[in-house]
Structure formats: structure tokens, C-alpha cells
Design a protein around this motif. Structure first.
Motif, PDB file in Angstrom:
ATOM      1  N   MET A 143       2.254  -9.920  -4.371  1.00  0.00           N
ATOM      2  CA  MET A 143       2.983  -9.819  -5.286  1.00  0.00           C
ATOM      3  C   MET A 143       4.757 -10.289  -4.391  1.00  0.00           C
ATOM      4  SD  MET A 143       1.070  -5.912  -6.351  1.00  0.00           S
ATOM      5  CE  MET A 143       2.580  -4.885  -6.326  1.00  0.00           C
ATOM      6  N   SER A 144       5.462  -9.621  -5.032  1.00  0.00           N
ATOM      7  CA  SER A 144       6.720  -9.476  -4.686  1.00  0.00           C
ATOM      8  C   SER A 144       6.901  -9.662  -2.599  1.00  0.00           C
ATOM      9  CB  SER A 144       8.123  -9.426  -5.007  1.00  0.00           C
ATOM     10  OG  SER A 144       8.522  -8.883  -6.437  1.00  0.00           O
TER      11      SER A 144
ATOM     12  N   VAL B 164       4.413 -12.032  -9.330  1.00  0.00           N
ATOM     13  CA  VAL B 164       5.735 -11.744  -8.546  1.00  0.00           C
ATOM     14  C   VAL B 164       6.320 -11.396 -10.305  1.00  0.00           C
ATOM     15  CG1 VAL B 164       7.565 -12.591  -6.988  1.00  0.00           C
ATOM     16  CG2 VAL B 164       5.137 -13.010  -7.307  1.00  0.00           C
ATOM     17  N   GLY B 165       6.686  -9.479  -9.923  1.00  0.00           N
ATOM     18  CA  GLY B 165       7.788  -8.865 -10.714  1.00  0.00           C
ATOM     19  C   GLY B 165       9.037  -8.976 -10.279  1.00  0.00           C
TER      20      GLY B 165
ATOM     21  N   ARG C  67      12.971  -3.061 -10.913  1.00  0.00           N
ATOM     22  CA  ARG C  67      12.368  -2.152 -12.659  1.00  0.00           C
ATOM     23  C   ARG C  67      13.029  -0.926 -12.301  1.00  0.00           C
ATOM     24  NH1 ARG C  67       8.089  -5.092 -11.025  1.00  0.00           N
ATOM     25  NH2 ARG C  67       7.368  -3.286 -10.019  1.00  0.00           N
TER      26      ARG C  67
ATOM     27  N   LYS D 298       6.395  -6.996 -16.854  1.00  0.00           N
ATOM     28  CA  LYS D 298       6.471  -4.740 -17.241  1.00  0.00           C
ATOM     29  C   LYS D 298       7.835  -4.102 -17.308  1.00  0.00           C
ATOM     30  CE  LYS D 298       5.929  -3.179 -12.992  1.00  0.00           C
ATOM     31  NZ  LYS D 298       3.896  -3.407 -12.465  1.00  0.00           N
TER      32      LYS D 298
HETATM   33  C1  PLP Z   1       4.262  -4.147 -10.803  1.00  0.00           C
HETATM   34  C2  PLP Z   1       2.738  -5.036 -10.774  1.00  0.00           C
HETATM   35  C3  PLP Z   1       3.752  -6.481  -9.646  1.00  0.00           C
HETATM   36  C4  PLP Z   1       4.794  -7.300  -9.975  1.00  0.00           C
HETATM   37  O1  PLP Z   1       5.017  -6.219  -8.686  1.00  0.00           O
HETATM   38  P1  PLP Z   1       6.466  -6.591  -7.659  1.00  0.00           P
HETATM   39  O2  PLP Z   1       6.331  -6.107  -6.933  1.00  0.00           O
HETATM   40  O3  PLP Z   1       7.593  -6.655  -8.699  1.00  0.00           O
HETATM   41  O4  PLP Z   1       6.207  -8.122  -7.443  1.00  0.00           O
HETATM   42  C5  PLP Z   1       1.857  -6.788 -10.074  1.00  0.00           C
HETATM   43  N1  PLP Z   1       0.792  -6.998  -9.830  1.00  0.00           N
HETATM   44  C6  PLP Z   1       0.337  -5.321 -10.409  1.00  0.00           C
HETATM   45  C7  PLP Z   1      -0.640  -5.419 -10.984  1.00  0.00           C
HETATM   46  C8  PLP Z   1       1.575  -4.738 -11.302  1.00  0.00           C
HETATM   47  O5  PLP Z   1       1.816  -3.545 -11.847  1.00  0.00           O
END
Ligand code: PLP
Length: 256
Positions: free
Chosen positions: A220-221, A237-238, A245, A43
Motif C-alpha cells: 500500500m502507500s 495505492v490510495g 482520506r 475509496k
Molecule cells: C485503503 C486500502 C488501501 C490503500 O491504502 P493507502 O495506504 O491509502 O495506500 C489498500 N488496500 C486496502 C485493502 C485498503 O483498504
């Protein structure tokens, strides 16, 4: 616990790091790395980042906004790339956007109400499709987050699992932001226990051809290693892959 730090600069290096941490978490908890699907959350990131991750072997991408997901899908299709991408909708979904999404996702992780599931059923039936979903649980009961609580998710799943064009594969949660991932361990453990109970009560579809259920989308991260130790079958993982971001200028193409 996470004393190792990612020192890489490219998306491929970040991916190698994240996969290594997932493998190590699997090893610690006696799990097989094949049980854990890495979803790269792209995203706000430019399409070129998706192509870079795709080249490094990523198949699963997570997006939060319907419009952005559609745009990136169209860019991918227009590029005539070989090999496919599995798209995951992970952000809060408004009912009036559902019609655009049907047929475009491998999995919708963020079903947070019965009326939303009803809308998915209606649009899926119209298109003669079956849509795979997860139910989102607000495990820490945060005011700012969407999702069922651990009590209401049972009757909701009872209703939704009767819908002929919707297949409930499991549960998803976003744990609180934290500097110490250990503080989220119990939320992940609770989600796992909840999914097992629901599967035993036949509220989840556990025999899907693509995803072995029950699916547990958690981590998540900041906390994916703990989530894997507690049974996550999908981690999202973003930042750990694409870098931070910048919401103000999502198309600026900044590097991590
Ligand atoms: C943005 C998002 C992530 C990724 O988050 P990071 O902390 O950047 O890894 C995962 N799940 C959802 C629902 C998100 O909105």
C-alpha cells in the motif's frame, strides 16, 4: 530507503511519482515493470478524482464498499466514456452483498472465509458467470484484520478451487501500518512463498487470460516498494495517489 518525497500536487503528478518508485523497485529486484499492476484505491474519493486518474492512464481502481463501487461504476457508464475501467473489490465483503457484486469486478481481492466463497459460487452460478478472486491472508495475525492465516489458507483453497464458478488466482494481504516499510518485508516474503507452494500444489489458477498468476496483491502507500521487491504483482495505492482520506466528509472533494 524511501528518501525521495513526492512533491507533486496533482493526481497526475502523484501517479508519475508512484510509477517511478515502482519502476525503481523493479529495477532493484531484477523484475520487469509489466509484471506489476498499479491499482489506484479510490475509496471515499469523489468520482472526479477517478476521472482525473483515468485521464492519466489508470485502468485499475480499487474500492472497499459495494455501494460506493456500484455508484461510481454507474457514474462512469453514464458519462459515456470511451475505454474501460477494471474494478477491484478490496474491502471486507459481507455475504449478503455478494449478489450485487457479481459481474461488476475484474477481481475480488478480499475473500476471507470459505462461506463467503460459497456465497460467491452460488450467486455466480445463478448468473452463469465465473468470478475471479484472491484469498486474503492476515499475514501478521492482527486482531483487527480479516483473512486466513498461513495454515488455514491451504485447506480453504482446496475447497474453493473445486467450485466451478470461482477462480482463485492468488493471495492478498494488508500488512500492518508502519513508519518503516522494512518491518513488513518478511510478511510479503512469506505471502510470496505461500502462493508459490499453493501454485505448485495446483490450488491456484495460474493461467487466467487477463492476470498472470499466481497473483500477489500486496503493498500500500507506505510499503509498496518493499512489496514489489518481494514479488508483488499488484500494489494497491490510495493515499499516495489521491491524498489523505477524510472519512467524515468523503464527498468534500478535498485536494491532496
Ligand atoms: C485503503 C486500502 C488501501 C490503500 O491504502 P493507502 O495506504 O491509502 O495506500 C489498500 N488496500 C486496502 C485493502 C485498503 O483498504
Amino acid at each position: 530507503m524511501t528518501e525521495a518525497r513526492d512533491t507533486g500536487n496533482t493526481i497526475a503528478e502523484h501517479l508519475r511519482f508512484v510509477r517511478g518508485r515502482i519502476d525503481a523497485a523493479c529495477e532493484r529486484s531484477g523484475r520487469s515493470p509489466e509484471e506489476v499492476t498499479l491499482i489506484a484505491v479510490s475509496k471515499t474519493k469523489p468520482f472526479s478524482d477517478i476521472m482525473e486518474a483515468r485521464a492519466a492512464g489508470v485502468i485499475h481502481f480499487g474500492e472497499n464498499y459495494v455501494q460506493e463501487l456500484m455508484q461510481k461504476q454507474e457514474q462512469f457508464a453514464a458519462g459515456g466514456e470511451t475505454g474501460s475501467i477494471q474494478w477491484h473489490m478490496i474491502g471486507h465483503l459481507q455475504r449478503n452483498k455478494v449478489k450485487y457484486l457479481i459481474g461488476r469486478t475484474a477481481l475480488i481481492h478480499s475473500v476471507d472465509s470459505v462461506p463467503l466463497a460459497e456465497q460467491i459460487e452460488k450467486e455466480a452460478a445463478r448468473k452463469g458467470q465465473t468470478v475471479r478472486i484472491l484469498l486474503e491472508v492476515n499475514a501478521a495475525r492482527e486482531e483487527s484484520k480479516w483473512g486466513f492465516d498461513f495454515q488455514s489458507v491451504f485447506p480453504a483453497a482446496g475447497e474453493i478451487s473445486a467450485f466451478p464458478h470461482v477462480r482463485v488466482l492468488g493471495l492478498m494481504t494488508s500488512a500492518p501500518y508502519t513508519e518503516d516499510p522494512e518491518t513488513n518485508r518478511l510478511y510479503f516474503r512469506d505471502l510470496n512463498a505461500c502462493a508459490r507452494e499453493m501454485a505448485a500444489a495446483k490450488l491456484l489458477s495460474v493461467s487466467d487470460s487477463d492476470f498472470r498468476g499466481p497473483v500477489l496483491s500486496m503493498g500500500m502507500s507506505g510499503d509498496y516498494e518493499v512489496a514489489v521487491e518481494e514479488g508483488a504483482t499488484m500494489v494497491r495505492v490510495g493515499t499516495g495517489i489521491f491524498g489523505r482520506r477524510q472519512y467524515a466528509a468523503p464527498e468534500s472533494g478535498e485536494q491532496p
